[in-house]
Design a protein around this motif. Structure first.
Motif, short mmCIF file in Angstrom:
data_model
loop_
_atom_site.label_atom_id
_atom_site.label_comp_id
_atom_site.label_asym_id
_atom_site.label_seq_id
_atom_site.Cartn_x
_atom_site.Cartn_y
_atom_site.Cartn_z
N ILE A 195 1.16 10.13 -5.77
CA ILE A 195 1.05 8.67 -5.86
C ILE A 195 1.66 8.16 -7.16
O ILE A 195 2.20 7.04 -7.22
CB ILE A 195 -0.42 8.22 -5.72
CG1 ILE A 195 -0.51 6.72 -5.40
CG2 ILE A 195 -1.22 8.55 -6.98
CD1 ILE A 195 -0.09 6.37 -4.02
N GLU A 204 2.82 2.73 3.05
CA GLU A 204 1.96 2.75 4.24
C GLU A 204 2.00 1.42 4.97
O GLU A 204 2.15 1.37 6.19
CB GLU A 204 0.53 3.09 3.85
CG GLU A 204 -0.39 3.28 5.04
CD GLU A 204 -1.74 3.82 4.64
OE1 GLU A 204 -2.22 4.75 5.32
OE2 GLU A 204 -2.32 3.32 3.66
N ARG A 225 1.06 5.56 -0.15
CA ARG A 225 0.28 6.72 0.27
C ARG A 225 1.08 8.00 0.01
O ARG A 225 2.27 8.08 0.32
CB ARG A 225 -0.07 6.63 1.76
CG ARG A 225 -0.97 7.75 2.27
CD ARG A 225 -1.30 7.52 3.74
NE ARG A 225 -2.28 8.48 4.24
CZ ARG A 225 -2.00 9.68 4.74
NH1 ARG A 225 -0.73 10.06 4.80
NH2 ARG A 225 -2.95 10.49 5.17
N ARG A 240 -4.31 7.09 -1.61
CA ARG A 240 -3.75 5.78 -1.29
C ARG A 240 -4.03 4.82 -2.44
O ARG A 240 -5.06 4.90 -3.10
CB ARG A 240 -4.37 5.22 -0.01
CG ARG A 240 -4.03 5.95 1.26
CD ARG A 240 -4.72 5.26 2.43
NE ARG A 240 -4.32 5.80 3.71
CZ ARG A 240 -4.93 6.80 4.32
NH1 ARG A 240 -5.96 7.39 3.73
NH2 ARG A 240 -4.52 7.23 5.49
N GLY A 300 -9.81 5.85 0.02
CA GLY A 300 -9.71 7.02 0.88
C GLY A 300 -11.00 7.10 1.67
O GLY A 300 -11.98 6.45 1.34
N SER A 330 0.85 -1.20 0.00
CA SER A 330 0.00 0.00 0.00
C SER A 330 0.88 1.24 0.00
O SER A 330 1.73 1.42 0.89
CB SER A 330 -0.92 0.01 1.23
OG SER A 330 -1.85 -1.05 1.16
#
Length: 232
Positions: A62, A134, A51, A108, A90, A49
């Motif tokens: 991103i 993340e 972010r 994200r 989000g 993930s």
């Protein structure tokens, strides 16, 4: 004529009853057989993930993090098709913030990376800005030869059932005389452990330039059958 038919019917009924009474019950033995094997998975699905974050006064987009990840995957020799987008997300609070101040909205994006081993994952993650990662976790794992392994373990379970029936009958001076019935039980199950979450790449203490040659946890494939054999 009716008397003749009634007599014939009576004789047929008597013959059938006599034949059924003369029929000997089938001698049989019922046993369960099981088998299992441990295999090393060669299909590991790893979630990453990313972010957006603010570095100084500049927001790291991103798209920048995604390009870093794509390049790291390519440099590791992993096919581009093995990196896919799993989710884009989000919350409502952040979306409202985006409308008021786009600079404060942090997008994200979650990716799924297919690996055959984990030996390159540290190098891949090390090539991506650590502030933008993340979390990471192993989502699932399996084997490209799982069907072949399942077939093999089913056969072993059936052979185990036959062997059990043979040694049990040998103990009392009898032998197996063919199979009557076979039933699969729990034949398509395999067990593993729950994937563990690495809550934050930077705080997890993962070395950016390290690689691991430790084998991944094995998968246990198990099968069980119920078999009925005739007794000679």
């Amino acid at each position: 004529m009716k008397k003749v038919m009634l007599l014939a019917a009576g004789l047929f009924l008597a013959f059938t009853t006599f034949a059924q009474a003369d029929k000997q019950p089938v001698k049989k033995i019922e046993v369960n057989g099981s088998a299992e094997m441990e295999i090393t998975p060669d299909e590991i699905y790893f979630n990453i993930s990313l972010r957006e974050y603010v570095k100084g006064k500049t927001k790291v987009e991103i798209s920048t993090l995604e390009k870093q990840l794509e390049k790291a995957v390519a440099d590791a020799g992993i096919p581009k098709a093995d990196l896919t987008v799993e989710n884009v997300y989000g919350n409502n609070f952040e979306i409202l913030r985006k409308k008021k101040d786009p600079q404060e909205f942090m997008a994200r994006k979650q990716y799924r990376l297919k690996l055959t081993k984990l030996d390159k994952i540290n190098i891949i993650l090390g090539a991506v800005d650590a502030e933008g990662i993340e979390n990471t976790r192993i989502a699932s794992y399996s084997s490209s030869k799982m069907e072949a392994y399942r077939k093999e373990v089913k056969i072993k379970a059936l052979l185990a059932a036959k062997e059990k029936a043979e040694y049990m009958l040998t103990a009392i001076g009898n032998k197996v005389d063919g199979v009557i019935e076979i039933q699969e039980m729990n034949t398509d199950n395999y067990s593993d452990v729950r994937p563990m979450m690495m809550a934050n790449y930077k705080s997890a203490g993962v070395s950016e330039d390290a690689s691991s040659d430790i084998d991944f946890k094995t998968i246990k494939v198990r099968a069980e059958v119920r078999a009925v054999f005739a007794i000679k």
